[in-house]
Write a protein that holds these residues in place. Structure first.
Motif, short mmCIF file in Angstrom:
data_model
loop_
_atom_site.label_atom_id
_atom_site.label_comp_id
_atom_site.label_asym_id
_atom_site.label_seq_id
_atom_site.Cartn_x
_atom_site.Cartn_y
_atom_site.Cartn_z
N ARG A 105 75.31 33.96 30.29
CA ARG A 105 74.70 35.03 31.07
C ARG A 105 73.33 34.59 31.59
O ARG A 105 72.62 33.81 30.95
CB ARG A 105 74.54 36.30 30.23
N TRP B 115 73.63 36.98 44.10
CA TRP B 115 74.80 37.26 43.26
C TRP B 115 75.92 36.28 43.59
O TRP B 115 76.56 35.71 42.70
CB TRP B 115 75.29 38.69 43.50
N ARG C 284 77.43 32.88 41.26
CA ARG C 284 78.83 32.83 40.81
C ARG C 284 79.34 31.39 40.82
O ARG C 284 80.10 30.99 39.92
CB ARG C 284 79.69 33.72 41.70
N GLU D 221 77.96 34.87 33.79
CA GLU D 221 77.78 35.85 34.85
C GLU D 221 76.30 36.23 34.94
O GLU D 221 75.57 36.23 33.95
CB GLU D 221 78.62 37.09 34.56
N ARG E 8 76.41 43.91 36.60
CA ARG E 8 76.81 42.50 36.56
C ARG E 8 77.38 42.08 37.90
O ARG E 8 77.75 42.89 38.75
CB ARG E 8 77.84 42.26 35.46
N SER F 143 80.17 40.73 38.94
CA SER F 143 81.53 41.10 39.34
C SER F 143 81.56 42.48 39.97
O SER F 143 82.28 42.71 40.96
CB SER F 143 82.48 41.04 38.13
#
Length: 594
Positions: free
Chosen positions: A286, A299, A303, A310, A327, A329
């Protein structure tokens, strides 16, 4: 020693020394090996506990007492962690002020917090002598070496002492960054720290034995409680924007880092470096990024870098952290497109233990919740929160406290009982069980709502959206305009490094204008300011809020906070723009592009 019947946050260090004694607790860089690896000074949890015990013995020998406010002016690394835990253990109160806020603000914070003691490097002690008025309350000065790997006193036989403290007892005074006003001292209790540890642990599933690279030094103070190894990054906290991403990436790969906290500005630099060198960071579970809204592009960029982890963004403030979290996703699949269309920045679902409401905007104090008007879903207002990590007051600033806090109709009295008094002890707190449940503590914090000073709304899915700072809203004749509903539209242009929406004129009649910092690129790829202004107008044409901007200014380097290098000082930019030359545009006359 599985549980301790008090709330002193320092209890975690000897518990970890017992449970993970041989595990590395702290690694501080001190150069390079012959093969080019980073050379670290390494202390195990047992050694760090002994080190903090030695510091305590020195503090006591020099006259430091329980309850003494102690200004901590030391280097990040071993001195910071050892000094602060030594103070916690003794029941003294560390006062931590960011020196990057500027000398005038720093001295004002020192004078207001009235520390009795100073633990400082040589420069800090010189400053305390030069500015005697600000440091007038200090009568104990404890010297510390200027190196981040400096060890404490030679006495390694002194045990680490943990004085019993109630959850409502003052633990520390931490200062806000002052990005939208004067910095303020925030009073933290031991119960709040305990609740923060449990909330962070459960929200991000942090496990003992993980390795953290904290790019904000104060975040390293949570790691002994979480059982994580702290690897100190090679970064100057006073100049975070100048970080060398190659050094950060080397530390992550060499030390198999699993987690890290840093501002969006820092992680942009790291993501760009990784992309240009075709590097991934598979050990990382993380990355936490906060201090300013994380732009949609970051973001997506992270990835590709975090192949087994994440990016997360916790939302909160010095006065209340964390409030919510989101988060990658969820952002990439559900909210990024809305942000680019002017909906604001989604900061996720409110964390268990917290409660959030949206109230009608007002700059006036609100004594009790009955004096606030709660807004329905989807309507923008001020974000307020209550929960176990929400602070009750500012230090020595009753007017600021009154402006920022709302009391529940039946407010609990603060815990002023001394340890050992009848009813003074809080619930037993086990290191692993989290027995100090969210909201169960003696200080009465849950009875206080904190006004975040942020504008936002809750959507139909009970997600919280951030629209901008209340102090930075633009009050036009057509109603308020919010920074995070406008700036993301313009940040999508490839030539925009940063931008800021500011207002010119008196409130109620303000004219929204945009101040842009251009991205530094090769000269042949650049365009004239006037051309770029026209291209920004075309971008804005499709967005109702952005279409209201009719003047663009270009600034060589937008002023930002030192702590995160991400929060733009929009109020100072408004003063600058009042006399600067801008380019007039009119997006409302342009047809939206397909």
């Amino acid at each position: 020693m599985s549980s301790v019947p008090h709330a002193n946050i320092a209890q975690h260090l000897p518990l970890r020394a017992q449970q993970q004694g041989g595990v590395a607790a702290l690694k501080v860089p001190r150069g390079r090996t012959a093969t080019g690896d980073i050379d670290y000074l390494t202390l195990s949890f047992a050694e760090l506990s002994a080190e903090a015990g030695a510091w305590q013995a020195e503090f006591v020998a020099r006259g430091l007492r329980r309850g003494d406010r102690t200004l901590v002016m030391v280097r990040p690394g071993l001195p910071l962690i050892a000094a602060v835990f030594a103070l916690f253990g003794l029941g003294a109160v560390p006062v931590v002020i960011d020196p990057g806020m500027g000398l005038k603000s720093f001295l004002a914070c020192v004078a207001r917090s009235r520390p009795r003691a100073l633990v400082g490097i040589p420069l800090a002690r010189v400053v305390s002598r030069l500015f005697r008025r600000a440091f007038g309350s200090v009568d104990v000065r404890i010297p510390v070496g200027g190196s981040p790997v400096a060890r404490g006193p030679a006495n390694r036989n002194a045990p680490f002492v943990v004085e019993p403290c109630t959850p409502g007892e003052l633990a520390a005074i931490l200062f806000t960054s002052g990005s939208t006003g004067a910095p303020k001292g925030v009073c933290y209790t031991h119960g709040m720290f305990a609740a923060q540890v449990e909330m962070i642990r459960s929200t991000y599933d942090i496990q003992p034995g993980e390795r953290d690279l904290p790019m904000l030094p104060v975040f390293a103070l949570f790691n002994p409680a979480l059982g994580m190894t702290t690897v100190v990054p090679e970064i100057d906290p006073a100049r975070p924007a100048q970080v060398d991403p190659a050094k950060v990436v080397q530390a992550i790969r060499q030390e198999q880092i699993t987690t890290s906290f840093g501002s969006p500005t820092l992680w942009w630099k790291i993501a760009v470096y990784c992309r240009s060198h075709d590097i991934t960071l598979p050990t990382m579970r993380r990355v936490l990024s906060a201090g300013a809204p994380v732009p949609p592009g970051l973001w997506a960029a992270m990835r590709a870098v975090l192949t087994q982890g994440e990016l997360h963004s916790p939302y909160g403030a010095t006065e209340a952290l964390p409030v919510s979290s989101i988060r990658a996703s969820e952002v990439l699949s559900k909210t990024a497109a809305a942000t680019l269309a002017g909906a604001g920045t989604c900061v996720g679902h409110v964390l268990a233990g917290n409660e959030v409401k949206i109230i009608a905007l007002t700059d006036a104090p609100i004594a009790t919740l009955a004096g606030a008007r709660e807004l329905p879903v989807g309507e923008i207002g001020e974000i307020i929160v209550r929960g176990p990590t929400v602070t009750r007051d500012y230090d020595a600033l009753p007017d600021a406290t009154a402006a920022a806090k709302i009391h529940a109709e039946k407010s609990l009295a603060p815990d002023t009982k001394s340890p050992g008094s009848e009813g003074s002890s809080g619930p037993p707190h086990s290191l692993e069980s989290g027995a100090l449940a969210f909201g169960r503590f003696d200080g009465g914090e849950a009875a206080v709502w904190h006004r975040m000073g942020d504008c936002g709304y809750l959507d139909a899915k009970n997600r919280l959206w951030f629209c901008g700072r209340k102090a930075e809203r633009i009050e036009t004749s057509r109603g308020p305009l919010f920074t995070e509903q406008v700036e993301p539209v313009f940040r999508e242009h490839v030539l925009v490094e940063r931008c800021a929406l500011v207002g010119l004129g008196p409130p109620g009649q303000q004219r929204p204008v945009l101040v842009v910092e251009r991205r530094k690129i090769k000269a042949h790829l650049s365009v004239a300011d006037e051309t770029l202004a026209d291209e920004l107008a075309e971008l804005a044409a499709a967005h109702p809020q952005a279409r209201r901007v009719q003047t663009v200014f270009f600034h060589p380097s937008l002023p930002v906070d030192v702590r995160h290098n991400a929060k733009i000082h929009r109020l100072s930019l408004a003063r600058w723009a009042a006399t600067a030359k801008g380019f007039e545009i009119d997006p409302s006359t342009l047809a939206p592009k397909d």
